[in-house]
Design a protein around this motif. Structure first.
Motif, PDB file in Angstrom:
ATOM      1  N   GLU A  59       0.832  -1.205   0.000  1.00 27.22           N
ATOM      2  CA  GLU A  59       0.000   0.000   0.000  1.00 27.22           C
ATOM      3  C   GLU A  59       0.867   1.257   0.000  1.00 27.22           C
ATOM      4  O   GLU A  59       0.541   2.243  -0.670  1.00 27.22           O
ATOM      5  N   PHE A  63       0.866   4.263  -2.679  1.00 27.01           N
ATOM      6  CA  PHE A  63       0.655   5.657  -2.280  1.00 27.01           C
ATOM      7  C   PHE A  63       1.644   6.583  -2.979  1.00 27.01           C
ATOM      8  O   PHE A  63       1.257   7.643  -3.491  1.00 27.01           O
ATOM      9  N   ARG A 152      -5.320   6.214  -2.635  1.00 26.78           N
ATOM     10  CA  ARG A 152      -5.097   7.059  -1.457  1.00 26.78           C
ATOM     11  C   ARG A 152      -4.096   8.162  -1.764  1.00 26.78           C
ATOM     12  O   ARG A 152      -4.262   9.317  -1.345  1.00 26.78           O
ATOM     13  N   ASP A 156      -4.996  12.057  -1.560  1.00 29.80           N
ATOM     14  CA  ASP A 156      -4.220  12.886  -0.642  1.00 29.80           C
ATOM     15  C   ASP A 156      -3.582  14.058  -1.376  1.00 29.80           C
ATOM     16  O   ASP A 156      -3.590  15.195  -0.902  1.00 29.80           O
ATOM     17  N   PRO A 161      -7.871  13.730   1.830  1.00 30.04           N
ATOM     18  CA  PRO A 161      -7.316  12.600   2.589  1.00 30.04           C
ATOM     19  C   PRO A 161      -8.393  11.597   2.957  1.00 30.04           C
ATOM     20  O   PRO A 161      -9.507  11.962   3.327  1.00 30.04           O
ATOM     21  N   ALA A 162      -8.052  10.315   2.810  1.00 28.49           N
ATOM     22  CA  ALA A 162      -9.029   9.258   3.048  1.00 28.49           C
ATOM     23  C   ALA A 162      -8.311   7.959   3.380  1.00 28.49           C
ATOM     24  O   ALA A 162      -7.116   7.794   3.109  1.00 28.49           O
ATOM     25  N   ARG A 163      -9.061   7.044   3.949  1.00 31.32           N
ATOM     26  CA  ARG A 163      -8.578   5.678   4.160  1.00 31.32           C
ATOM     27  C   ARG A 163      -9.166   4.829   3.047  1.00 31.32           C
ATOM     28  O   ARG A 163     -10.383   4.824   2.840  1.00 31.32           O
ATOM     29  N   VAL A 164      -8.312   4.122   2.311  1.00 31.41           N
ATOM     30  CA  VAL A 164      -8.764   3.305   1.188  1.00 31.41           C
ATOM     31  C   VAL A 164      -8.334   1.862   1.435  1.00 31.41           C
ATOM     32  O   VAL A 164      -7.156   1.585   1.667  1.00 31.41           O
ATOM     33  N   THR A 165      -9.280   0.948   1.390  1.00 33.19           N
ATOM     34  CA  THR A 165      -8.982  -0.470   1.601  1.00 33.19           C
ATOM     35  C   THR A 165      -9.555  -1.295   0.453  1.00 33.19           C
ATOM     36  O   THR A 165     -10.573  -0.943  -0.135  1.00 33.19           O
ATOM     37  N   ILE A 183     -13.669   3.635   0.244  1.00 35.25           N
ATOM     38  CA  ILE A 183     -13.027   4.935   0.463  1.00 35.25           C
ATOM     39  C   ILE A 183     -13.742   5.632   1.613  1.00 35.25           C
ATOM     40  O   ILE A 183     -14.929   5.969   1.508  1.00 35.25           O
ATOM     41  N   GLU A 186     -11.821  11.598   5.275  1.00 38.06           N
ATOM     42  CA  GLU A 186     -11.542  12.203   6.578  1.00 38.06           C
ATOM     43  C   GLU A 186     -12.625  13.234   6.919  1.00 38.06           C
ATOM     44  O   GLU A 186     -13.212  13.859   6.011  1.00 38.06           O
TER      45      GLU A 186
END
Length: 202
Positions: A59, A63, A152, A156, A161-165, A183, A186
C-alpha cells in the motif's frame, strides 16, 4: 549536446516530452508486467512476517505512485484547476486515471447508502490481481492493496485525505472475486464539502 538535440529514442523517460495526443497512452506488455509484479510480490513475501505487513508495504508503494500519477494526469488532461468536489475527484479516478493505469475505466462507483463519507469503486477483473501466486498461508492476501494505495495517494495529493482499503467480494456468476475499494473520507473533507455546498446555496 543537450537533451533537445538527441534523437527521441535515445532520451530517457524523464527527458522524453509528454505526448500531445491525449488518447495515446503508453502501454507495457502484459506478460512483462505480470512477471515483474509477481516477482516484486515474492520479494515482499520473503521479507514480511504477516499478511498485514505485506499489504502495508504494498500500500505504501502504491501511495507514492498515486502522488505522482495525479500530477502527471492533471497535466495530460489539462486539469489545471484544483478539484474541490468529492464526486469530481472520484469520477476522475474511476475514469481517466483507471484508464491510464489499467487500460479501462473501473466498473462501478457508488456512495454508501448509510454513510455520506463512504464511497465504493469496483473492478470486476482487476489487473494486479491476475497471475499472482503466494504461499498457502498468504492466501487471504489481496494484491489490490497496491491500487488502494494509488487511490489514497491521488486523493491525498488532491486534498481529499481518506482511508482506502481493498476487499474481495465473491459473485456467483463470476469465476474470480470482484475487487471492491472502500473509500472513507476524513472528517475535514466532509466539513469542507458541507461548507462549499452551503456557499453554493447562498
Amino acid at each position: 549536446m543537450n537533451a533537445r538535440q538527441l534523437p527521441k529514442h535515445s532520451l530517457n523517460i524523464v527527458d522524453r516530452p509528454l505526448s500531445k495526443n491525449r488518447s495515446e497512452v503508453p502501454t507495457v506488455s502484459l506478460s512483462a508486467f505480470a512477471y515483474l509484479f509477481s516477482e516484486y510480490i515474492q520479494y515482499l513475501v520473503d521479507r514480511a512476517n504477516s499478511i498485514s505487513e505485506l499489504e502495508d508495504r504494498l500500500e505504501k508503494v502504491g501511495f507514492e505512485v498515486g502522488l505522482r500519477v495525479l500530477e502527471l494526469l492533471s497535466y495530460r488532461e489539462k486539469v489545471l484547476r484544483r478539484k474541490t468536489d468529492v464526486l469530481d475527484i472520484l469520477r476522475f479516478i474511476h475514469g481517466p486515471a483507471w484508464q491510464y493505469l489499467f487500460g479501462k475505466t473501473a466498473d462501478d462507483l457508488q456512495q454508501a447508502a448509510s454513510a455520506d463519507d463512504e464511497y465504493y469503486i469496483r473492478d470486476y477483473d482487476l489487473l494486479v490481481s491476475r497471475y499472482i501466486s503466494v504461499p498457502r498461508s498468504y492466501e487471504p492476501f489481496n494484491p489490490g492493496t497496491l491500487a488502494a494505495g494509488i487511490m489514497r495517494g491521488m486523493l491525498d495529493s488532491a486534498g481529499f485525505p481518506a482511508r482506502v482499503t481493498a476487499h474481495f467480494v465473491t459473485h456467483k456468476d463470476r469465476q474470480r472475486p470482484i475487487t471492491t475499494f472502500m473509500i472513507k473520507l476524513e472528517p475535514s473533507v466532509m466539513q469542507r464539502q458541507a461548507y462549499l455546498e452551503a456557499a453554493k446555496k447562498g
